[in-house]
Scaffold this motif. Structure first.
Motif: not given
Length: 381
Positions: A36, A39, A47, A243-244, A247
């Motif tokens: 991630t 990206s 995600p 997004a982290v 994920t």
């Protein structure tokens, strides 16, 4: 005796052990997070969409809307339902302040209700009496990971034509009957604070619902009311999940049921082992499957017990020491001591014992043996 003291001092029992959990998740989690990061797409994106879909399937709902905290989830839920200045929202007196703070933030008045003296959960009969003509919602907390009698509560809300919001911040994966918590109310709000049964590596939250139109509006509201990149149909908020965190949560979700089963195992062991002590344990609610985010007991000499256990390297917590109606932040509401006597008594006596999936038999025995020792050696308990 020396060997006993050395053994006792060698055993340390944290309240939970996130370092060990992370170690056991291994390189797969690190690789997922690194992917991630590589990206370079950090806000919402694939995600978040994948985690939303997975969590909706897990809860058995049509939609899940990811946000950046459990508090944001509650605030957004109230806002989307149109709760505003002059309205009332029924909430339990014994819960974390994040249940009631969003009510105030939308301009409404929290109306507190007492706890049930047996289960320590929200007293459902008092909820019925607390719903007045200005009530626009009921927030029901599945406290400590123990589901409420949520079907009965939903019937009361339906009868009064008031939407039910589940505060499921401590109840990821808990069941009422055969159904998971998250789809009984008009909306349900989850927190992914790191210490939760399903925790992020930062903050995060989720709103689940079976109302697709409402979910569409929630997604718009969490992102500044945006319909296209620079077009906004209403004034919204910056409540996006990054997004982290998505994920991490999506990687951990397949482990959640096993982690919850482990918590139930240790909770069952605690109930058996502590039943002969002077501690008071909460009554189980029939036809529910708790997930024991916290294992709470009551002790008339709570602070002495906590200090005694701390001397033996056993961490404990207090959830919660002050009921909401007596918090300085809500003094303006005009409540007084003795307004909610059951909640007040619980807050004076409650203590949370260590419980986490990675707990060992050695740690469990150390806790129980230390509690036995406390009651055997403490006068005036």
């Amino acid at each position: 005796m020396a060997n006993t003291i050395e053994t006792r001092n060698a055993v340390r029992v944290p309240f939970l052990d996130l370092k060990l959990q992370m170690k056991r998740l291994g390189s797969g989690l690190r690789e997922a997070v690194w992917s991630t990061l590589e990206s370079a797409a950090f806000i919402e994106g694939k995600p978040v969409l994948e985690f939303e879909r997975a969590f909706a399937v897990y809860c058995g709902t049509s939609d899940a809307v990811a946000v950046d905290s459990g508090t944001a989830a509650l605030h957004l839920a109230l806002h989307a339902l149109g709760v505003a200045q002059g309205d009332e929202v029924v909430v339990p007196a014994n819960t974390f302040i994040a249940t009631a703070a969003p009510v105030h933030q939308v301009g409404a008045r929290p109306v507190f209700v007492d706890s049930d003296e047996h289960s320590w959960q929200m007293d459902i009969q008092q909820v019925k009496r607390a719903i007045g003509p200005r009530c626009r919602a009921v927030i029901a907390v599945h406290l400590y990971g123990q589901p409420l009698l949520v079907r009965e509560l939903r019937s009361i809300c339906d009868e009064k034509n008031v939407p039910l919001i589940e505060d499921a911040a401590q109840a990821h994966g808990a069941r009422y009957g055969k159904e998971k918590i998250g789809g009984f109310g008009r909306l349900a709000c989850f927190s992914f604070y790191p210490g939760k049964n399903l925790g992020a590596y930062g903050d995060g939250g989720m709103i689940t619902t079976n109302d697709t139109d409402l979910a569409t509006r929630l997604r718009r509201l969490r992102n500044h009311g945006r319909t296209t990149k620079y077009e906004h149909s209403e004034v919204g908020f910056n409540y996006r999940m990054d997004a982290v965190q998505a994920t991490v949560l999506n990687f951990k979700l397949p482990f959640l049921d096993d982690w919850n089963a482990s918590r139930r195992y240790w909770a069952g062991r605690y109930r058996e082992r502590l039943s002969a002590t002077p501690l008071t344990l909460p009554a189980l609610i029939p036809d529910t499957e708790p997930v024991y985010h916290l294992f709470t007991v009551r002790c008339t000499c709570r602070d002495k017990l906590a200090s005694f256990l701390a001397e033996r390297a056993i961490e404990t917590g207090v959830h919660y020491p002050v009921p909401l109606h007596l918090q300085p932040a809500f003094r303006f509401l005009g409540y007084s001591e003795a307004d909610f006597p059951v909640a007040e008594a619980i807050c004076r006596e409650i203590i949370s014992l260590p419980i986490f999936p990675e707990m060992t038999e050695h740690q469990f025995e150390h806790v129980c043996e230390s509690i036995d020792e406390f009651f055997a050696t403490t006068p005036g308990r």
